[in-house]
Design an enzyme around this catalytic site. Structure first.
Site, PDB file in Angstrom:
ATOM      1  N   CYS A 132      64.628  37.729  26.632  1.00 57.72           N
ATOM      2  CA  CYS A 132      65.565  38.843  26.540  1.00 57.72           C
ATOM      3  C   CYS A 132      66.471  38.867  27.776  1.00 57.72           C
ATOM      4  O   CYS A 132      66.063  39.328  28.846  1.00 57.72           O
ATOM      5  CB  CYS A 132      64.786  40.150  26.422  1.00 57.72           C
ATOM      6  SG  CYS A 132      65.859  41.592  26.385  1.00 57.72           S
ATOM      7  N   CYS A 135      67.230  42.335  29.179  1.00 58.26           N
ATOM      8  CA  CYS A 135      66.097  42.993  29.854  1.00 58.26           C
ATOM      9  C   CYS A 135      65.885  42.380  31.242  1.00 58.26           C
ATOM     10  O   CYS A 135      65.593  43.089  32.201  1.00 58.26           O
ATOM     11  CB  CYS A 135      64.795  42.808  29.084  1.00 58.26           C
ATOM     12  SG  CYS A 135      64.904  43.062  27.319  1.00 58.26           S
ATOM     13  N   ASP A 136      65.979  41.065  31.348  1.00 63.33           N
ATOM     14  CA  ASP A 136      65.516  40.372  32.562  1.00 63.33           C
ATOM     15  C   ASP A 136      66.632  39.720  33.376  1.00 63.33           C
ATOM     16  O   ASP A 136      66.375  39.233  34.475  1.00 63.33           O
ATOM     17  CB  ASP A 136      64.503  39.276  32.167  1.00 63.33           C
ATOM     18  CG  ASP A 136      63.306  39.867  31.440  1.00 63.33           C
ATOM     19  OD1 ASP A 136      62.947  41.025  31.740  1.00 63.33           O
ATOM     20  OD2 ASP A 136      62.729  39.178  30.578  1.00 63.33           O
TER      21      ASP A 136
END
Ligand code: NAP
Length: 303
Positions: A132, A135-136
């Site tokens: 992701c 997200c990261d």
């Protein structure tokens, strides 16, 4: 006991919830973690009508949840482990043992990112391997990263990461992307992007990640590419492990259901990415959610 339990709180699930609740059905949504499903982890959505400047995936997810709940839908947190779908009363059992019963069930449990299948891949999750980018990605600010894949997710990840990272290398197993033409211009404009064609990642090295081994599938040549992060974007697998033997699935594990969302089991409907379908987008998921709610309402009124 509810009229309808909806498994999954992505765009298909919350649209089904909105339509069911507005139709006066007692409606619950079972969501494993956070609303939105894969949409919820998408940085920016430009292809959902009504938002001329685009909208963040998580923001849209929260709005969909709020809208369904305004009409009385309830949300419960639970990771579905088991189902019993035959008969008039359907049962859904979650990992913590809680049991939810309904007269109809809408499966909107979506899909999860496919892994590359490398031996140390799981151990390196969160230590350089990610599924992701939104997200990261921030953990890799100013660093060199690799994105694996050639579809829309890989293209969107590259566009997002190119703004944060020093360099992004896209590794694709063929010599042509399958990503939509909408990404052609942003990919061309990413000056810090290199595309490595006809190649696969055969190993991830370091802990945390320090490099990957790339192999050219045409020449067989291998080489190491230093990087701090590997973003895997090689498609999805449907979240249907708990449905095996309960509803008909296709050879890839997607629920066999047509445009009317009806599955092989009366009173059970499938909406969104979990269903076998030609185009998986937010807009097709919400459309499925509305159809599934309509079919559930019809099923319940005929009982
Ligand atoms: P996808 O369209 O299935 O693409 C997967 C890519 O990974 C393909 O390029 C495939 O290569 C490659 N691949 C598959 N297995 C591999 C392996 N083991 N090793 C190396 N490469 C592998 O998946 P996706 O990009 O995640 O998209 C999933 C769905 O979400 C699609 O319907 C997509 O349209 C949708 N989506 C849409 C948007 C958007 O509209 N902006 C954004 C994200 C996702 P080949 O090309 O050789 O098959």
């Amino acid at each position: 006991m509810q009229d309808v339990w909806i498994v999954g709180g992505g765009p298909a699930g919350y649209t089904a919830a909105l339509y069911c609740a507005r139709a006066g059905l007692s409606t619950g949504v079972l969501e494993a973690l956070m609303p939105g499903g894969q949409m919820g982890t998408t940085d920016h959505i430009d292809n959902y009508p009504g938002f001329p400047d685009g909208i963040g995936g998580f923001e849209l997810a929260q709005a969909m949840q709020k809208q369904a709940e305004r009409f009385g839908a309830v949300t419960k947190t639970g990771n579905v482990r088991e189902v019993s779908l035959d008969g008039e009363v359907k049962r859904v059992v979650c990992g913590d043992g809680s049991v939810y019963e309904a007269k109809a069930v809408i499966l909107a449990c979506g899909a999860s990112p496919r892994e590359l299948g490398l031996p140390n891949e799981r151990a390196l999750r969160g230590r350089g391997v990610s599924y992701c980018a939104t997200c990261d990605g921030m953990f890799y600010r100013g660093k060199e990263v690799v994105v694996v894949g050639g579809g829309n997710t890989a293209a969107a990840d590259v566009v997002y990461l190119a703004k944060l990272c020093k360099k992004v290398t896209l590794v694709h197993r063929r010599d042509k992307l399958r990503a939509s033409g909408a990404y052609t211009k942003p990919l061309k404009e990413a000056e810090n992007l290199e595309i490595v064609w006809d190649s696969v990642v055969t190993a991830i090295e370091g802990e945390p990640v320090e490099s990957v081994q790339l192999q050219n599938v045409k020449t067989g040549e291998s080489r190491a590419l230093p990087c701090s992060g590997v973003f895997v974007a090689v498609g999805n697998v449907p979240n249907t492990a708990f449905l095996k033997g309960h509803v008909a699935l296709d050879e890839q594990g997607y629920v066999q259901a047509g445009e009317d969302t009806r599955t092989s089991v009366p009173g059970v409907f499938a909406a969104g990415d979990v269903r076998r379908k030609p185009l998986r987008q937010v807009v097709t998921a919400v459309s499925d959610g509305a159809v599934a709610a309509h079919m559930a309402e019809e099923y319940l009124s005929a009982r």
